[in-house]
Design a protein around this motif. Structure first.
Motif, PDB file in Angstrom:
ATOM      1  N   ASN A  25       0.810  -1.226   0.000  1.00 36.25           N
ATOM      2  CA  ASN A  25       0.000   0.000   0.000  1.00 36.25           C
ATOM      3  C   ASN A  25       0.841   1.273   0.000  1.00 36.25           C
ATOM      4  OD1 ASN A  25       1.042  -0.041   2.588  1.00 36.25           O
ATOM      5  ND2 ASN A  25      -0.882   0.539   3.561  1.00 36.25           N
ATOM      6  N   THR A  26       2.146   1.127  -0.002  1.00 34.82           N
ATOM      7  CA  THR A  26       3.044   2.273   0.146  1.00 34.82           C
ATOM      8  C   THR A  26       2.878   3.298  -0.971  1.00 34.82           C
ATOM      9  OG1 THR A  26       4.629   0.989   1.382  1.00 34.82           O
ATOM     10  CG2 THR A  26       5.461   2.946   0.306  1.00 34.82           C
ATOM     11  N   ALA A  52       7.321 -10.320  -7.994  1.00 29.83           N
ATOM     12  CA  ALA A  52       7.285 -11.476  -8.897  1.00 29.83           C
ATOM     13  C   ALA A  52       6.402 -12.588  -8.325  1.00 29.83           C
ATOM     14  CB  ALA A  52       8.699 -11.992  -9.140  1.00 29.83           C
ATOM     15  N   ALA A  53       6.311 -12.684  -7.004  1.00 28.15           N
ATOM     16  CA  ALA A  53       5.516 -13.740  -6.366  1.00 28.15           C
ATOM     17  C   ALA A  53       4.042 -13.372  -6.214  1.00 28.15           C
ATOM     18  CB  ALA A  53       6.099 -14.053  -4.982  1.00 28.15           C
ATOM     19  N   ARG A  54       3.669 -12.157  -6.554  1.00 24.08           N
ATOM     20  CA  ARG A  54       2.279 -11.721  -6.347  1.00 24.08           C
ATOM     21  C   ARG A  54       1.237 -12.676  -6.891  1.00 24.08           C
ATOM     22  NH1 ARG A  54       0.198  -5.620  -6.528  1.00 24.08           N
ATOM     23  NH2 ARG A  54      -1.706  -6.818  -6.580  1.00 24.08           N
ATOM     24  N   PRO A  55       1.330 -13.095  -8.156  1.00 23.88           N
ATOM     25  CA  PRO A  55       0.263 -13.952  -8.694  1.00 23.88           C
ATOM     26  C   PRO A  55       0.147 -15.300  -7.976  1.00 23.88           C
ATOM     27  CG  PRO A  55       1.761 -13.243 -10.455  1.00 23.88           C
ATOM     28  CD  PRO A  55       2.337 -12.785  -9.167  1.00 23.88           C
ATOM     29  N   PHE A  56       1.249 -15.746  -7.392  1.00 25.76           N
ATOM     30  CA  PHE A  56       1.274 -17.071  -6.781  1.00 25.76           C
ATOM     31  C   PHE A  56       0.982 -17.039  -5.281  1.00 25.76           C
ATOM     32  CE2 PHE A  56       4.461 -16.688 -10.158  1.00 25.76           C
ATOM     33  CZ  PHE A  56       3.834 -17.461 -11.118  1.00 25.76           C
ATOM     34  N   VAL A  57       1.206 -15.900  -4.645  1.00 28.41           N
ATOM     35  CA  VAL A  57       1.052 -15.827  -3.190  1.00 28.41           C
ATOM     36  C   VAL A  57       0.134 -14.674  -2.793  1.00 28.41           C
ATOM     37  CG1 VAL A  57       2.239 -15.533  -0.985  1.00 28.41           C
ATOM     38  CG2 VAL A  57       3.360 -16.783  -2.835  1.00 28.41           C
ATOM     39  N   GLY A  64      -7.437  -8.214  -4.554  1.00 30.62           N
ATOM     40  CA  GLY A  64      -7.840  -6.821  -4.730  1.00 30.62           C
ATOM     41  C   GLY A  64      -6.824  -5.789  -4.276  1.00 30.62           C
ATOM     42  N   ILE A  65      -5.619  -6.216  -3.912  1.00 31.29           N
ATOM     43  CA  ILE A  65      -4.622  -5.220  -3.519  1.00 31.29           C
ATOM     44  C   ILE A  65      -4.207  -4.410  -4.743  1.00 31.29           C
ATOM     45  CG2 ILE A  65      -3.740  -6.409  -1.477  1.00 31.29           C
ATOM     46  CD1 ILE A  65      -1.495  -7.538  -3.128  1.00 31.29           C
ATOM     47  N   PRO A  66      -3.849  -3.148  -4.537  1.00 29.35           N
ATOM     48  CA  PRO A  66      -3.529  -2.294  -5.682  1.00 29.35           C
ATOM     49  C   PRO A  66      -2.222  -2.680  -6.355  1.00 29.35           C
ATOM     50  CG  PRO A  66      -3.010  -1.165  -3.636  1.00 29.35           C
ATOM     51  CD  PRO A  66      -3.696  -2.455  -3.262  1.00 29.35           C
ATOM     52  N   GLU A  67      -2.063  -2.214  -7.574  1.00 27.60           N
ATOM     53  CA  GLU A  67      -0.775  -2.371  -8.241  1.00 27.60           C
ATOM     54  C   GLU A  67       0.288  -1.787  -7.325  1.00 27.60           C
ATOM     55  OE1 GLU A  67       0.146  -3.956 -11.102  1.00 27.60           O
ATOM     56  OE2 GLU A  67      -1.912  -4.686 -10.975  1.00 27.60           O
ATOM     57  N   SER A  68       1.437  -2.435  -7.268  1.00 24.51           N
ATOM     58  CA  SER A  68       2.436  -2.048  -6.283  1.00 24.51           C
ATOM     59  C   SER A  68       3.838  -2.056  -6.870  1.00 24.51           C
ATOM     60  CB  SER A  68       2.369  -2.989  -5.084  1.00 24.51           C
ATOM     61  OG  SER A  68       1.077  -3.062  -4.577  1.00 24.51           O
ATOM     62  N   PRO A  69       4.146  -1.077  -7.696  1.00 22.69           N
ATOM     63  CA  PRO A  69       5.517  -1.028  -8.213  1.00 22.69           C
ATOM     64  C   PRO A  69       6.492  -0.693  -7.079  1.00 22.69           C
ATOM     65  CG  PRO A  69       4.344   0.968  -8.798  1.00 22.69           C
ATOM     66  CD  PRO A  69       3.349   0.041  -8.165  1.00 22.69           C
TER      67      PRO A  69
END
Length: 118
Positions: A25-26, A52-57, A64-69
């Protein structure tokens, strides 16, 4: 009678380790409050691993968490000043990930990878 308390806007966000549930959320906070987001090189590396692990974990655990670059930057010599206090970012070794950090001023240091500022 209700008393209102003024909560200061965050001007800095120190990321202590790269687990997504601690920083995804930063970007929203930085955008809303103009906060500067800082971390060590090790923490930033862990952040990229967690993106990189977002889709798997993370997206399965927290849908529903926002995009997080990764927008965190390092600071020279891992030091910065907050409200007139000089702080050092210290990598304390493994507590929750391989690159955990703690913030330290002359009064407080937390070896668990978290920062406390009075």
């Amino acid at each position: 009678m209700r008393r209102e308390t003024r909560v200061p806007h965050p001007s800095w966000r120190l990321l202590t380790h790269g687990h997504g549930d601690h920083w995804f959320n930063t970007g929203l906070l930085a955008e809303r409050f103009g906060a500067r987001v800082v971390a060590t090189e090790g923490t930033i590396g862990q952040m990229h691993v967690n993106v990189a692990a977002r889709p798997f974990v993370w997206d399965k655990v927290f849908p529903g968490i926002p995009e997080s670059p990764v927008t965190a930057v390092t600071v020279p010599d891992n030091r910065f000043t907050l409200e007139g206090k000089d702080l050092a970012i210290v990598e304390v070794g493994y507590t929750d990930t391989d690159a955990d950090t703690g913030g330290r001023d002359r009064r407080r240091h937390s070896p668990c990878g978290m920062t406390s500022v009075e």
